[in-house]
Scaffold this active site. Structure first.
Site: not given
Length: 215
Positions: A121, A139
């Site tokens: 991420k 996320d």
């Protein structure tokens, strides 16, 4: 409606109503953004922005942070979540940047993931925001919003969600779409009490159709 129609409606709505979307983290160079994104894991951008000015002043360059101890960094970040681990990650990240990348933040996801504290991420955020490459960072907000709306179906992991979003969202707006979904999850599609009455995406939203509409 089919998947293509849902994506078309959602992306066109965002394009009209949120033409500009970018990270809310404050930074002035790639190294600072990398620090901020590492600190933002399971923590709010608002909290990170409160502590980074002093942190950036104390550790203005890769070399300075690499020479520091985790204990010294901890004193500046102790109000964020998991400060002990993040202090170790930041120092380790800076040292690895120096030893393996000449102090320069890498532009490839695979290389970024070699840095302590940097998962997929975080790496996707960096390549998208700094290097303007087509990437979708997933996320908790992106994961929740995508599943609720119906942009993803049956994706139970961030990686599966990323792959499905990348498949349907045009490369040209992928980075912006990442911020659209984050901001929507942060301010409208809240985890516990989504603000469906304020949401412009209800015509394309599975959650609204199946749950809120019949409440």
């Amino acid at each position: 409606m089919n998947k293509e129609e849902r994506y078309k409606g959602v992306l066109e709505w965002f394009g009209r109503h949120v033409p500009e979307a970018e990270t809310e983290l404050r930074y002035t160079d790639p190294f600072q953004l990398l620090i901020a994104v590492i600190l933002s894991a399971q923590c709010t951008d608002k909290r990170v922005n409160m502590i980074t000015p002093a942190l950036f002043e104390a550790f203005p360059a890769v070399e300075v942070m690499a020479a520091a101890s985790p204990e010294a960094v901890y004193e500046y970040i102790k109000s964020v979540s998991y400060p002990n681990n993040k202090a170790k990650h930041l120092v380790g990240m800076a040292r690895t940047l120096l030893s393996e990348f000449g102090g320069k933040v890498p532009s490839e996801v695979e290389e970024l993931q070699k840095l302590p504290g940097v998962g997929r991420k975080t790496a996707n955020v960096i390549v998208s925001v700094v290097y303007k490459k087509p990437a979708m960072a997933v996320d908790t907000h992106v994961f929740r919003v995508s599943n609720r709306i119906g942009l993803t179906t049956g994706s139970t992991t961030p990686l599966a969600t990323e792959k499905e979003l990348v498949r349907y969202i045009p490369e040209a707006i992928l980075g912006k779409a990442h911020h659209w979904l984050i901001l929507h999850g942060r301010y409208i599609c809240l985890a516990r009490s989504p603000k469906c009455s304020e949401c412009g995406l209800t015509p394309w939203c599975n959650y609204y159709t199946e749950t809120a509409l019949h409440a």
